[in-house]
Design a protein around this motif. Structure first.
Motif, short mmCIF file in Angstrom:
data_model
loop_
_atom_site.label_atom_id
_atom_site.label_comp_id
_atom_site.label_asym_id
_atom_site.label_seq_id
_atom_site.Cartn_x
_atom_site.Cartn_y
_atom_site.Cartn_z
N ALA A 1 -45.34 -11.13 8.73
CA ALA A 1 -45.66 -11.00 7.46
C ALA A 1 -45.76 -12.56 7.04
CB ALA A 1 -44.41 -10.36 6.91
N PRO A 2 -46.56 -12.92 6.09
CA PRO A 2 -46.61 -13.94 5.48
C PRO A 2 -45.30 -14.50 4.69
CG PRO A 2 -48.73 -12.83 4.86
CD PRO A 2 -47.53 -11.92 5.38
N TYR B 1 -47.77 -19.61 6.70
CA TYR B 1 -46.58 -20.15 6.37
C TYR B 1 -46.59 -20.73 4.77
CZ TYR B 1 -43.95 -19.85 10.55
OH TYR B 1 -43.57 -19.36 11.75
N GLY B 2 -47.93 -20.97 4.31
CA GLY B 2 -48.20 -21.10 2.89
C GLY B 2 -48.26 -22.77 2.82
N PHE B 3 -48.70 -23.34 1.65
CA PHE B 3 -48.60 -24.73 1.34
C PHE B 3 -47.33 -25.06 1.08
CE2 PHE B 3 -49.58 -28.17 -1.68
CZ PHE B 3 -50.13 -29.23 -0.74
N HIS B 4 -46.81 -26.07 2.05
CA HIS B 4 -45.55 -26.58 1.72
C HIS B 4 -45.23 -27.73 2.73
CE1 HIS B 4 -45.01 -24.33 5.55
NE2 HIS B 4 -43.99 -25.19 5.88
N SER C 1 -39.76 -11.02 17.68
CA SER C 1 -40.63 -11.60 18.36
C SER C 1 -41.85 -12.61 17.44
CB SER C 1 -41.87 -10.44 18.73
OG SER C 1 -42.27 -9.68 17.66
N THR C 2 -41.10 -12.29 16.36
CA THR C 2 -41.92 -13.32 15.59
C THR C 2 -42.30 -14.78 15.86
OG1 THR C 2 -41.03 -12.24 13.63
CG2 THR C 2 -42.02 -14.49 13.00
N PRO C 3 -43.41 -15.50 15.89
CA PRO C 3 -43.65 -16.81 16.34
C PRO C 3 -43.07 -17.99 15.50
CG PRO C 3 -45.61 -15.92 15.29
CD PRO C 3 -44.74 -14.73 15.29
N ALA D 1 -38.36 -19.98 0.41
CA ALA D 1 -39.58 -18.85 0.79
C ALA D 1 -38.84 -17.87 1.96
CB ALA D 1 -40.54 -19.79 1.57
N VAL D 2 -39.57 -16.96 1.86
CA VAL D 2 -38.85 -15.79 2.73
C VAL D 2 -39.95 -15.10 3.47
CG1 VAL D 2 -39.08 -14.08 0.71
CG2 VAL D 2 -37.41 -13.69 2.28
N GLU D 3 -39.73 -14.79 4.31
CA GLU D 3 -40.64 -13.78 5.33
C GLU D 3 -39.83 -12.52 5.68
OE1 GLU D 3 -42.23 -14.54 10.01
OE2 GLU D 3 -39.97 -14.59 9.67
#
Length: 243
Positions: free
Chosen positions: A227-228, A47-50, A208-210, A200-202
């Protein structure tokens, strides 16, 4: 389908940002890159620093990515920088995060306004969204917020945090706490300016993405790696005028 989120990311403006914010973000990135604790930062890295302002959502029918970016640019330009006071690495349930100490009225108001102003961009919850969030395990108030806003940790349930780890096994907590204290020693206790918000984008997230596990709740199982998240665009606040 692609998911979007609106985040607070201290230091996102790079050279144009607050020096303390840039240092904090750099420390977080090197923390995520550490191999000795890599198994404890899997979700945090993805998820990255956020800090979450508007939790990940799919775009509602009739809306486009460009519209979302334009709307956030206008939203940000109508606001000035905020101070996130005295950040330090601390426990938040079984997780560890950078947490502030002090007056959070400004950042809390920003979070509430973001949730409210951008909800029309959010597609309705799918059955998979509902199943993955496990509403039966939420409190009554969290369920109310989830059904209304698509995420249970908003408004009075919101707590600003910049996640550093996934849920820690109890036997590793002391070791990780000591490592965090050492790793973030140079930035601990500093006031950090927030001068922008980001989208931010995934990309191409499947049904099924958690979900992102929130500190204080149990982490959903990640059966399929997703995907990150990446920063799509940075939206600066209006410059602060000093006299």
């Amino acid at each position: 389908m692609t998911r979007y989120a609106i985040y607070a990311v201290p230091g996102a403006l790079g050279a144009h940002d607050d020096a303390a914010a840039v240092s904090l973000r750099a420390a977080a990135e090197t923390w995520y890159a550490r191999q000795d604790f890599s198994e404890l930062t899997v979700s945090a890295r993805r998820y990255g620093f956020h800090a979450t302002l508007k939790a990940p959502f799919r775009l509602a029918a009739g809306h486009t990515e460009a519209e979302l970016q334009d709307a956030l640019s206008r939203f940000a330009a109508a606001r000035t920088e905020l101070v996130i006071p005295a950040l330090s690495p601390r426990p938040l349930g079984a997780f560890r995060a950078m947490l502030p100490t002090g007056d959070l009225s400004g950042i809390n108001a920003l979070a509430e306004e973001t949730v409210r102003e951008f909800d029309h961009f959010r597609a309705p919850l799918s059955r998979e969204d509902i199943a993955r969030r496990r509403p039966a395990e939420l409190s009554l108030r969290q369920r109310e917020l989830f059904w209304q806003w698509g995420y249970p940790y908003v408004y009075d349930e919101f707590r600003f945090h910049l996640t550093l780890t996934d849920a820690l096994p109890p036997h590793q907590a002391h070791e990780v706490d000591a490592a965090l204290a050492d790793h973030f020693a140079d930035v601990t206790g500093q006031d950090v300016a927030l001068r922008s918000v980001v989208i931010a984008v995934e990309p191409d997230s499947a049904e099924s993405t958690p979900v992102e596990s929130t500190p204080g709740e149990s982490a959903p199982a990640e059966s399929t790696p997703a995907a990150p998240f990446e920063i799509l665009s940075v939206h600066p606040f209006a410059p602060t005028i000093t006299t």
